[in-house]
Enzyme design. Structure first.
Site, PDB file in Angstrom:
ATOM      1  N   TYR A 106     -15.231 -31.214  -6.645  1.00  0.00           N
ATOM      2  CA  TYR A 106     -16.435 -31.364  -7.463  1.00  0.00           C
ATOM      3  C   TYR A 106     -16.849 -32.821  -7.680  1.00  0.00           C
ATOM      4  O   TYR A 106     -17.877 -33.074  -8.292  1.00  0.00           O
ATOM      5  CB  TYR A 106     -16.268 -30.636  -8.802  1.00  0.00           C
ATOM      6  N   GLU A 193       5.392  -9.319  -3.883  1.00  0.00           N
ATOM      7  CA  GLU A 193       4.107  -9.796  -3.360  1.00  0.00           C
ATOM      8  C   GLU A 193       3.003  -9.704  -4.410  1.00  0.00           C
ATOM      9  O   GLU A 193       2.216 -10.634  -4.570  1.00  0.00           O
ATOM     10  CB  GLU A 193       3.730  -8.937  -2.138  1.00  0.00           C
ATOM     11  N   ASP A 245       4.241  -5.209   0.701  1.00  0.00           N
ATOM     12  CA  ASP A 245       3.632  -4.016   1.277  1.00  0.00           C
ATOM     13  C   ASP A 245       4.064  -3.863   2.726  1.00  0.00           C
ATOM     14  O   ASP A 245       4.299  -4.856   3.422  1.00  0.00           O
ATOM     15  CB  ASP A 245       2.095  -4.140   1.258  1.00  0.00           C
TER      16      ASP A 245
END
Ligand SMILES: [Zn+2]
Length: 365
Positions: A106, A193, A245
């Protein structure tokens, strides 16, 4: 091969400021002589697709150099960004303050255009100055969470997680200021996870029942989460298991914990967790736990491409053939599932049966 990366005294701000001055002075000298500056940046990688095993991936040895000059427009732009970011870093070091990558973005959003441009410049600066990102006083907003049998302090601020082992605390961002207070209380570290699974374990009082520490990076782990995990393992000498997963993203996240990421391969030595073991969910477990068809999703074309590319990574061949075997199985069966699919048995199946039985039975790879 172009020489080894050293990180000796690079963490001393005065040393870094001296290197910044040297770099900018050489660029200015070239420019004032009417020449194009040449900035050489070593390139590192954390894997390749060599099958011979004779590569230098992930060991702190550069695999080539990139030369930035004013002769190419894209290089000119990169040098412009690099010098602007370098100026911010110099100010942070001089004033002994910290800033985030987002803060830096920024400062010149119209020049930088996107965050990844700043991220790349920060990585280039770390390589040029032979240091880690935190040495530049650039920190990322911490995304990770921790709970369990642990006490630590960050720059004098105490965090007593043991008081309530099932309450989440943010992973500290200034890992270099962290001290781990208690040694030998927890039995292991479990890395999950996803935040949803972390919350499930918190609700089931998993840490209280199993005397462990649970960490989540909430998806791809950021630098503070990976550094904090490394610190925990180094200080506590505990085994670390990872639950992801059963899909290409989960397994890629697992490899990020163990082998690091390509973007930060220059700092692999400080970010990889080679000790971490894959606890599940394995593609080979889908039948064992009788997951019904509706819990299994077919791999998409994109998933398959991703798995095929992962199978080529040299570190899997060299260091994790069992992971590679499971990955191959994922591809050949063509079905994926989430960790939460295990809840089809019962909501507490994951915390009361699956995880304890796997850890006690040594069913990890
Ligand atoms: Zn390689």
């Amino acid at each position: 091969m172009e020489g080894k990366r050293s990180c000796l005294s690079s963490s001393i701000p005065s040393d870094l400021l001296r290197r910044i001055r040297k770099l900018t002075l050489s660029i200015l000298t070239n420019l004032s002589n009417g020449q194009s500056p040449v900035v050489q940046i070593d390139r590192f990688r954390n894997y390749c697709t060599e099958t011979s095993g004779n590569c230098y991936c992930n060991c702190g040895i550069s695999v080539g150099k990139e030369l930035l000059t004013l002769q190419r427009e894209c290089h000119t732009r990169r040098l412009d960004v690099l010098l602007r970011v370098l100026l911010v870093v110099q100010t942070l070091l001089q004033q002994n303050r910290h800033g985030s990558k987002r803060d830096i973005y920024y400062m010149h959003p119209t020049v930088f255009k996107e965050q990844s441009v700043v991220d790349r410049a920060i990585n280039d600066i770390c390589i040029l100055l032979q240091c880690s990102r935190h040495n530049l006083n650039v920190v990322s907003v911490g995304n990770g969470m921790v709970m369990g049998w642990l006490k630590f302090s960050e720059a004098g601020r105490k965090f007593d997680c043991i008081n309530n082992p099932n309450t989440a605390y943010p992973v500290p961002v200034h890992v270099e200021d962290v001290e781990i207070d208690i040694i030998g209380v927890a039995r292991y570290i479990l890395v999950v996870e996803k935040e949803s699974v972390f919350q499930r374990l918190a609700n089931d009082s998993f840490c209280t029942r199993n005397r462990c520490i649970v960490v989540t990076g909430r998806g791809y782990p950021d630098v503070p989460t990976r550094r904090f995990l490394r610190l925990l393992i180094e200080k506590l000498h505990l085994p670390a298991y990872c639950l992801v997963d059963c899909d290409p993203y989960g397994i890629d996240i697992l490899t990020t914990y163990r082998f690091g990421s390509m973007q930060m391969a220059y700092d692999a030595k400080f970010l990889c967790v080679p000790e971490i073991r894959w606890l599940g969910v394995f593609p080979s477990e889908v039948e064992k736990y009788c997951l019904p068809q509706q819990c299994l999703l077919p791999l998409t074309r994109e998933d398959k491409t991703r798995v095929e590319a992962m199978l080529l990574r040299c570190y899997l061949r060299r260091e994790a053939p069992q992971w590679r075997f499971e990955l191959d199985l994922l591809l050949s069966r063509g079905l994926k599932c989430e960790i939460e699919a295990l809840s089809v048995q019962s909501l507490s199946f994951l915390s009361e049966e699956y995880l304890p039985s796997k850890i006690q039975g040594g069913v990890y790879i």
